[in-house]
Design an enzyme around this catalytic site. Structure first.
Site, PDB file in Angstrom:
ATOM      1  N   ASP A   1       1.578 -29.408  21.463  1.00  0.00           N
ATOM      2  CA  ASP A   1       1.078 -28.970  21.318  1.00  0.00           C
ATOM      3  C   ASP A   1      -0.530 -29.454  22.164  1.00  0.00           C
ATOM      4  O   ASP A   1      -1.747 -28.510  22.015  1.00  0.00           O
ATOM      5  CB  ASP A   1       0.292 -28.835  20.146  1.00  0.00           C
ATOM      6  CG  ASP A   1       1.333 -27.238  19.209  1.00  0.00           C
ATOM      7  OD1 ASP A   1       2.306 -27.124  19.895  1.00  0.00           O
ATOM      8  OD2 ASP A   1       1.480 -27.825  18.030  1.00  0.00           O
TER       9      ASP A   1
ATOM     10  N   LYS B   1      -4.823 -23.918  16.208  1.00  0.00           N
ATOM     11  CA  LYS B   1      -4.126 -22.819  16.994  1.00  0.00           C
ATOM     12  C   LYS B   1      -3.273 -21.831  15.575  1.00  0.00           C
ATOM     13  O   LYS B   1      -2.576 -22.613  14.257  1.00  0.00           O
ATOM     14  CB  LYS B   1      -2.989 -23.071  17.801  1.00  0.00           C
ATOM     15  CG  LYS B   1      -2.508 -24.632  17.572  1.00  0.00           C
ATOM     16  CD  LYS B   1      -1.125 -23.873  17.236  1.00  0.00           C
ATOM     17  CE  LYS B   1       0.055 -24.900  16.742  1.00  0.00           C
ATOM     18  NZ  LYS B   1       1.338 -24.435  16.236  1.00  0.00           N
TER      19      LYS B   1
END
Length: 310
Positions: free
Chosen positions: A145, A17
Site C-alpha cells: 500500500d 485510503k
C-alpha cells in the site's frame, strides 16, 4: 516531491485510503496473494514531521488510539527512513514525529501513509533528491500500500497491489467511515480467507473474474457517478473480516438503512466505508450512525498523495 536541504525539519502529509474494489487471488508460495484493487485516497491524514538527529527515533501522537503503535524497527516509518538512508548513503539520522489521524489497524493504510510521508520527508531533509521513480521503488519494497500513499488520487493496483495504474476519477465522492475500537490484523484476515476458501466458503460469486477490475467500475469513476459506482463495489476480504465480528455486518446494514448507497469493509477492516450520493446525504448517514453510538466520519476523495506542507 523534493525540496532543497531543510535542516530545520520537514512536514509531510499523506492520506489514508479505501479499497473501492478488492479482488484476492490464491495464496502464493511467498505468502502473498495476487490482487486486483482500486484505491481511492480520502481526506483523512497522517502528518509526519522529520527533524535532524544523530540516530533514528519515532514519536507517536494522534487523534486516534496510538497505544499499540510500535516505535522501534517494527514501525514502517522507521524502516522507511533507514531504507532511504542506506540507499542514498546518508550517515545522518532522523527524529520522526507522527501525528496519526487514520485509524490504527483499521484497513485504511495508516502505517503505509506514514512510510510514504517519511520517504518524502527524509528525501527533502537530507537533500537526497532521489526523484519520484526511485521513491516509488523504495515504497514498493516497504509494502503493497505504500506506493499508493505516495501518489494518492485513484488508482488500479495489481500484483500485490503495488503495481499502480492511475484511474481517471472526475468530481468528488463522499464517504462515511465507521470506525471500530478493536482493530483487525491484516495477515489474520488473509489467513482466515484462505481457511474459508479451503472449506468452500467465502468465495466471490465468480472467483477468477474478481481479479479483473470491472469496466463498469472504471466507467463510474471516470464519469464521477456514485450511483453507478455503488453496485460494482466489492471486497473479497469482507466475509473473512466479519466472520468473528457480527457488529460489522450490523453496521453495514444500518448504514444503508440510514441512506448510504452501499457499504463495504475497507481493505482488511474493520473500518467500514459507506458511499453516499453527496455531502448532504453523507452528513445524514454520519449523524445517524453516531446516534447508534458508532464513531463515524465524513470524508471525500480522491485527494493527493504524500505532499510537503510549507
Amino acid at each position: 516531491m523534493t525540496l532543497a536541504h531543510r535542516p530545520d525539519g520537514v512536514h509531510v502529509r499523506a492520506p489514508g485510503k479505501i479499497n473501492v474494489y478488492l479482488g484476492v487471488g490464491p495464496r502464493h508460495d511467498d505468502g502473498y496473494h495476487a490482487l486486483a484493487t482500486v484505491f481511492q485516497a480520502v481526506s483523512l491524514y497522517e502528518d509526519v514531521y522529520a527533524y535532524p538527529s544523530e540516530g533514528f527515533s519515532v514519536e507517536i501522537v494522534g487523534d486516534v488510539n496510538v497505544a499499540d503503535v510500535p516505535t522501534d524497527d517494527r514501525n514502517l516509518a522507521m524502516r522507511a527512513a533507514k531504507l532511504l538512508a542506506r540507499t542514498a548513503g546518508v550517515d545522518d539520522g532522523v527524529h520522526l514525529r507522527i501525528r496519526k489521524g487514520v485509524p490504527v489497524a483499521g484497513g485504511m493504510g495508516g502505517g503505509s501513509a506514514d512510510a510514504a510521508a517519511t520517504l518524502v520527508a527524509c528525501d527533502a531533509l537530507w537533500g537526497t533528491e532521489l526523484g519520484p521513480h526511485r521513491l516509488h521503488e523504495l515504497a514498493a519494497r516497504l509494502g503493497a500500500d505504500v506506493p499508493f500513499a505516495l501518489h494518492g488520487g485513484t488508482a488500479v493496483g495489481t500484483g500485490r497491489g503495488d503495481q499502480l495504474t492511475p484511474a481517471l476519477a472526475r468530481g468528488r465522492f463522499d464517504w462515511v467511515l465507521a470506525m471500530s475500537e478493536q482493530g483487525l490484523s491484516t495477515p489474520t484476515v488473509y489467513g482466515r480467507l484462505d481457511e474459508m476458501r479451503a472449506h468452500g466458503e467465502g468465495l466471490a460469486d465468480d472467483a477468477a473474474p474478481s481479479l479483473e477490475v470491472p469496466v463498469a467500475m472504471l466507467h463510474a469513476l471516470r464519469v464521477g457517478d456514485a450511483h453507478e459506482l455503488a453496485p460494482v463495489m466489492m471486497n473479497d476480504l469482507e466475509p473473512a473480516a466479519i466472520a468473528d465480528r457480527a457488529d460489522l455486518a450490523l453496521a453495514l446494514s444500518d448504514g444503508v438503512r440510514f441512506g448510504a448507497l452501499t457499504g463495504i469493509v475497507s481493505g482488511s477492516g474493520p473500518t467500514l466505508a459507506f458511499l453516499c450520493a453527496g455531502p448532504g446525504a453523507a452528513r445524514t448517514v454520519q449523524e445517524e450512525l453516531r446516534a447508534t453510538g458508532r464513531d463515524a466520519l465524513h470524508v471525500h476523495g480522491p485527494v493527493a498523495g504524500a505532499r510537503i506542507i510549507l
